[in-house]
Structures are given as structure tokens and as C-alpha cells.
Design a protein around this motif. Structure first.
Motif, PDB file in Angstrom:
ATOM      1  N   PRO A  95       0.793  -1.243   0.000  1.00 42.60           N
ATOM      2  CA  PRO A  95       0.000   0.000   0.000  1.00 42.60           C
ATOM      3  C   PRO A  95       0.816   1.280   0.000  1.00 42.60           C
ATOM      4  N   SER A  96       2.094   1.222   0.372  1.00 43.80           N
ATOM      5  CA  SER A  96       2.891   2.447   0.433  1.00 43.80           C
ATOM      6  C   SER A  96       3.675   2.638  -0.861  1.00 43.80           C
ATOM      7  N   GLU A  97       3.937   3.902  -1.197  1.00 48.05           N
ATOM      8  CA  GLU A  97       4.741   4.202  -2.389  1.00 48.05           C
ATOM      9  C   GLU A  97       6.161   3.677  -2.229  1.00 48.05           C
ATOM     10  N   GLU A  98       6.648   3.674  -1.010  1.00 50.33           N
ATOM     11  CA  GLU A  98       7.996   3.144  -0.763  1.00 50.33           C
ATOM     12  C   GLU A  98       8.069   1.665  -1.142  1.00 50.33           C
ATOM     13  N   ALA A  99       7.048   0.917  -0.749  1.00 51.74           N
ATOM     14  CA  ALA A  99       7.026  -0.507  -1.089  1.00 51.74           C
ATOM     15  C   ALA A  99       6.899  -0.708  -2.594  1.00 51.74           C
ATOM     16  N   LEU A 100       6.090   0.127  -3.249  1.00 55.05           N
ATOM     17  CA  LEU A 100       5.940   0.021  -4.700  1.00 55.05           C
ATOM     18  C   LEU A 100       7.233   0.407  -5.412  1.00 55.05           C
ATOM     19  N   ASP A 101       7.957   1.387  -4.864  1.00 54.94           N
ATOM     20  CA  ASP A 101       9.237   1.766  -5.460  1.00 54.94           C
ATOM     21  C   ASP A 101      10.230   0.613  -5.414  1.00 54.94           C
ATOM     22  N   THR A 102      10.182  -0.147  -4.340  1.00 54.87           N
ATOM     23  CA  THR A 102      11.050  -1.327  -4.244  1.00 54.87           C
ATOM     24  C   THR A 102      10.740  -2.303  -5.363  1.00 54.87           C
ATOM     25  N   ARG A 103       9.449  -2.493  -5.628  1.00 49.37           N
ATOM     26  CA  ARG A 103       9.050  -3.383  -6.720  1.00 49.37           C
ATOM     27  C   ARG A 103       9.510  -2.821  -8.063  1.00 49.37           C
ATOM     28  N   ARG A 104       9.365  -1.512  -8.232  1.00 43.70           N
ATOM     29  CA  ARG A 104       9.786  -0.881  -9.484  1.00 43.70           C
ATOM     30  C   ARG A 104      11.272  -1.106  -9.747  1.00 43.70           C
ATOM     31  N   HIS A 105      12.085  -0.935  -8.719  1.00 43.96           N
ATOM     32  CA  HIS A 105      13.526  -1.003  -8.913  1.00 43.96           C
ATOM     33  C   HIS A 105      14.054  -2.428  -8.996  1.00 43.96           C
ATOM     34  N   ARG A 106      13.221  -3.395  -8.712  1.00 39.25           N
ATOM     35  CA  ARG A 106      13.625  -4.788  -8.927  1.00 39.25           C
ATOM     36  C   ARG A 106      13.692  -5.115 -10.418  1.00 39.25           C
ATOM     37  N   ALA A 107      12.895  -4.420 -11.220  1.00 42.55           N
ATOM     38  CA  ALA A 107      12.825  -4.711 -12.650  1.00 42.55           C
ATOM     39  C   ALA A 107      13.885  -3.919 -13.400  1.00 42.55           C
ATOM     40  N   PRO A 108      14.633  -4.550 -14.294  1.00 50.53           N
ATOM     41  CA  PRO A 108      15.594  -3.812 -15.112  1.00 50.53           C
ATOM     42  C   PRO A 108      14.969  -2.653 -15.877  1.00 50.53           C
ATOM     43  N   LEU A 109      13.684  -2.745 -16.238  1.00 56.07           N
ATOM     44  CA  LEU A 109      13.018  -1.634 -16.919  1.00 56.07           C
ATOM     45  C   LEU A 109      12.609  -0.518 -15.958  1.00 56.07           C
ATOM     46  N   ARG A 110      12.820  -0.741 -14.676  1.00 53.97           N
ATOM     47  CA  ARG A 110      12.622   0.273 -13.644  1.00 53.97           C
ATOM     48  C   ARG A 110      11.215   0.864 -13.611  1.00 53.97           C
ATOM     49  N   ARG A 111      10.244   0.008 -13.747  1.00 56.69           N
ATOM     50  CA  ARG A 111       8.859   0.445 -13.574  1.00 56.69           C
ATOM     51  C   ARG A 111       8.011  -0.765 -13.256  1.00 56.69           C
ATOM     52  N   LEU A 112       6.800  -0.504 -12.782  1.00 53.93           N
ATOM     53  CA  LEU A 112       5.820  -1.568 -12.655  1.00 53.93           C
ATOM     54  C   LEU A 112       5.231  -1.869 -14.021  1.00 53.93           C
ATOM     55  N   GLY A 113       4.788  -3.076 -14.214  1.00 55.41           N
ATOM     56  CA  GLY A 113       4.042  -3.380 -15.417  1.00 55.41           C
ATOM     57  C   GLY A 113       2.658  -2.776 -15.331  1.00 55.41           C
ATOM     58  N   THR A 114       2.006  -2.667 -16.467  1.00 54.03           N
ATOM     59  CA  THR A 114       0.613  -2.228 -16.505  1.00 54.03           C
ATOM     60  C   THR A 114      -0.251  -3.411 -16.930  1.00 54.03           C
ATOM     61  N   SER A 115      -1.515  -3.317 -16.617  1.00 57.60           N
ATOM     62  CA  SER A 115      -2.435  -4.367 -17.062  1.00 57.60           C
ATOM     63  C   SER A 115      -2.449  -4.469 -18.581  1.00 57.60           C
ATOM     64  N   GLN A 116      -2.251  -3.339 -19.251  1.00 62.61           N
ATOM     65  CA  GLN A 116      -2.229  -3.340 -20.717  1.00 62.61           C
ATOM     66  C   GLN A 116      -1.002  -4.070 -21.260  1.00 62.61           C
ATOM     67  N   ASP A 117       0.126  -3.994 -20.531  1.00 57.41           N
ATOM     68  CA  ASP A 117       1.312  -4.756 -20.936  1.00 57.41           C
ATOM     69  C   ASP A 117       0.984  -6.247 -21.015  1.00 57.41           C
ATOM     70  N   VAL A 118       0.291  -6.727 -20.008  1.00 59.92           N
ATOM     71  CA  VAL A 118      -0.040  -8.148 -19.947  1.00 59.92           C
ATOM     72  C   VAL A 118      -1.114  -8.495 -20.969  1.00 59.92           C
ATOM     73  N   ALA A 119      -2.109  -7.612 -21.104  1.00 58.76           N
ATOM     74  CA  ALA A 119      -3.181  -7.864 -22.070  1.00 58.76           C
ATOM     75  C   ALA A 119      -2.632  -7.986 -23.489  1.00 58.76           C
ATOM     76  N   GLY A 120      -1.598  -7.219 -23.812  1.00 66.45           N
ATOM     77  CA  GLY A 120      -1.000  -7.313 -25.134  1.00 66.45           C
ATOM     78  C   GLY A 120      -0.455  -8.699 -25.417  1.00 66.45           C
ATOM     79  N   ALA A 121       0.190  -9.295 -24.415  1.00 68.30           N
ATOM     80  CA  ALA A 121       0.697 -10.653 -24.581  1.00 68.30           C
ATOM     81  C   ALA A 121      -0.442 -11.656 -24.702  1.00 68.30           C
ATOM     82  N   VAL A 122      -1.504 -11.442 -23.945  1.00 64.96           N
ATOM     83  CA  VAL A 122      -2.662 -12.338 -23.991  1.00 64.96           C
ATOM     84  C   VAL A 122      -3.296 -12.324 -25.376  1.00 64.96           C
TER      85      VAL A 122
END
Length: 288
Positions: A233-260
Motif C-alpha cells: 500500500p505504500s509508495e515506498e514498497a511500490l518503489d522497491t518493486r519498481r527497482h527490482r525490474a531492469p526496466l525500472r517500472r511496474l508493469g501495466t495491465s495493458q502490458d499483460v493484455a498485449g501478450a494475452v
């Protein structure tokens, strides 16, 4: 040979040495070259359609011309999903709990009553369950997580496959997770069920390939959905998730829908079955 866009009604002259050849446009101008044109008119069932990835998939499918039944447990959320979907296709909804076999059977039947023989499905419904140490878990959480993430996918396919096979073939996409490719310290049970979805899907793909039914998996990484934000729920926790990815962002639902959509569209991925497309911003590629 590069095909010119259908909107260009031109003649092309190619000169090589002393040879001059005039080529007329090879594409019928009446045939639009649109992305995922193989989905136009397709009858598709989407579970977990009330929010997040499932809702985005419904919108993308309708935009591509598919006829979609949005399936989930919350009536108001499903109404919003169907109302927001816009395009040449159409969407409607029905309530169903994929942990109940009679609900799944009814959802498949409703899809066919409204849109004709079932040709595709995206089984996106899932749950994280409760996070915590394995020794502190309980049978109720086990039943919920396994019953939704594995049992629900199994039961959806059990009812979808005969109908798709009878329709002459089609495509099923099941939703796993990046946790199907890595361990998940906060929820071993969630990770186990997502590993199982891949095994189930690969095995079913082998069983039904001769019937012209393709079965594949999409594995999202950290995707900005209401479910993810409820866990972090916190932006700090979400930032941790963002920085885990080499693309340095969270995915979007549309990113996944495109693959589907790519996996559902047999004109785009007709030689792909038993495979998993990982949409995780590069997390499983290794350390950067």
C-alpha cells in the motif's frame, strides 16, 4: 517482400540494371491490416474480469473485435468492465465463482448462448491468499488459494476444452505469475499454485494439440493493479518493486493484455502452444 499498406492504391516501379518491372498493389484494399485481426468475431470467455489484468484484457479484446463474456464474483465491477470496453467487438458479463464447478459450467454456457461457439478463453482469476510463514498457514487458506489458482484454472479448462474442440479449435491462455519461475518468500503456497498452472497448461497443450486447440500461459511480474496495491500500500514498497525490474517500472495491465491477445490470436501465434510468455520487465532475465 514488404507488403504496402492497404490504404495506398499505387503502382510500384522497380528498376534493376536495364530491367523495369511494374508491380500492382498485392493487398486487397478491402482487407484492413489491423493488429490482431484474427480476433474479430471471436467468442471469448475471460475470468477475473472485474479489475486489473482481466479487465484490461476484456477492453483490448473488444477493441480488436472479439465478443467477450466478462466473468467474476463482483457484479458492480463486472458491469463497469463491460461498460468501459469499446470497439468493434462487444462485451457482457455474468457472475461466477470459479471455485464452484456449476458456476464455471454456467459461464461457458452463457458465453455460447450470447456469442456462439466458444473459441477462446483467458483464465485470469487468482488470489494471493494470506502471506506468512508456512508453519502458520491453515487449511482454509490452502483451500482458497489452491481452489482458485489451480482448481479454478483446471475446472475452467475442463469445461472450456470440449466446447472449443467442438468449435474446430481455438486458444486458451492461463494466467500464472513471475512466482511460477522463482520462489516467493512471502507466500510459498501462491508460488506453488502458479508453478502448477504451468505444468497443467503444458500437459493439456500436448493432449489437445491434435484438436487444433492451443494452450499457453502468461506470467506477469509486478503489475500495477488493485491486487498489487492492496499488498504493497505504500509508495515506498511500490518503489522497491519498481527497482527490482531492469526496466525500472511496474508493469501495466495493458502490458499483460498485449501478450494475452497475441497468444489468443491464431493468425499471430498459430504455431505457439505449451509455452509461457513472461511479462516482468526483465526480472527473471537475471541480475542487472
Amino acid at each position: 517482400m514488404r507488403v504496402l499498406p492497404a490504404t495506398l492504391h499505387t503502382l510500384v516501379t522497380v528498376t534493376r540494371s536495364n530491367l523495369e518491372v511494374t508491380l500492382s498493389e498485392v493487398v486487397d484494399p478491402a482487407l484492413p491490416l489491423t493488429p490482431h485481426s484474427g480476433l474479430a468475431g471471436m467468442s471469448v470467455m475471460v475470468t477475473g474480469a472485474g479489475s486489473g489484468i482481466g479487465r484490461a484484457a476484456v477492453a483490448a479484446l473488444v477493441a480488436a473485435g472479439a465478443r467477450v463474456l466478462a466473468v467474476g464474483r463482483t457484479e458492480q465491477a463486472l458491469k463497469e468492465t463491460a461498460a468501459e470496453a469499446a470497439g468493434p467487438g462487444e462485451a457482457s458479463w455474468t457472475r461466477a465463482d470459479i471455485r464452484r464447478s456449476e458456476d464455471v459450467e454456467a459461464a461457458v454456457r452463457v458465453t455460447e448462448e450470447r456469442y456462439g461457439p466458444l473459441q477462446g478463453a483467458f483464465n485470469a482469476a487468482g488470489t494471493f491468499g494470506r502471506f506468512g510463514p508456512l508453519h502458520g498457514d491453515d487449511p482454509e487458506n490452502f483451500a482458497d488459494v489452491v481452489g482458485t489458482n489451480l482448481g479454478g484454472v483446471w475446472d475452467c479448462m475442463r469445461h472450456q476444452l470440449p466446447r472449443i474442440r467442438e468449435a474446430g479449435g481455438g486458444s486458451i491462455v492461463n494466467c500464472a505469475s513471475v512466482a511460477a519461475h522463482l520462489g516467493h518468500a512471502r507466500s510459498p503456497l501462491y508460488s506453488a499454485t502458479k508453478h502448477a498452472v504451468i505444468g497443467l497448461s503444458k500437459s493439456a497443450a500436448l493432449q489437445y494439440a491434435a484438436d487444433n486447440v492451443r494452450i499457453n500461459v502468461v506470467s506477469p511480474g509486478s503489475t500495477d493493479t488493485p491486487m498489487l496495491r492492496s499488498l504493497y500500500p505504500s509508495e515506498e514498497a511500490l518503489d522497491t518493486r519498481r527497482h527490482r525490474a531492469p526496466l525500472r517500472r511496474l508493469g501495466t495491465s495493458q502490458d499483460v493484455a498485449g501478450a494475452v491477445l497475441w497468444l489468443l490470436d491464431s493468425t499471430a501465434s498459430g504455431y505457439v502452444t505449451g509455452q509461457t510468455v513472461i511479462v516482468d520487465g526483465g526480472v527473471t532475465a537475471g541480475s542487472s
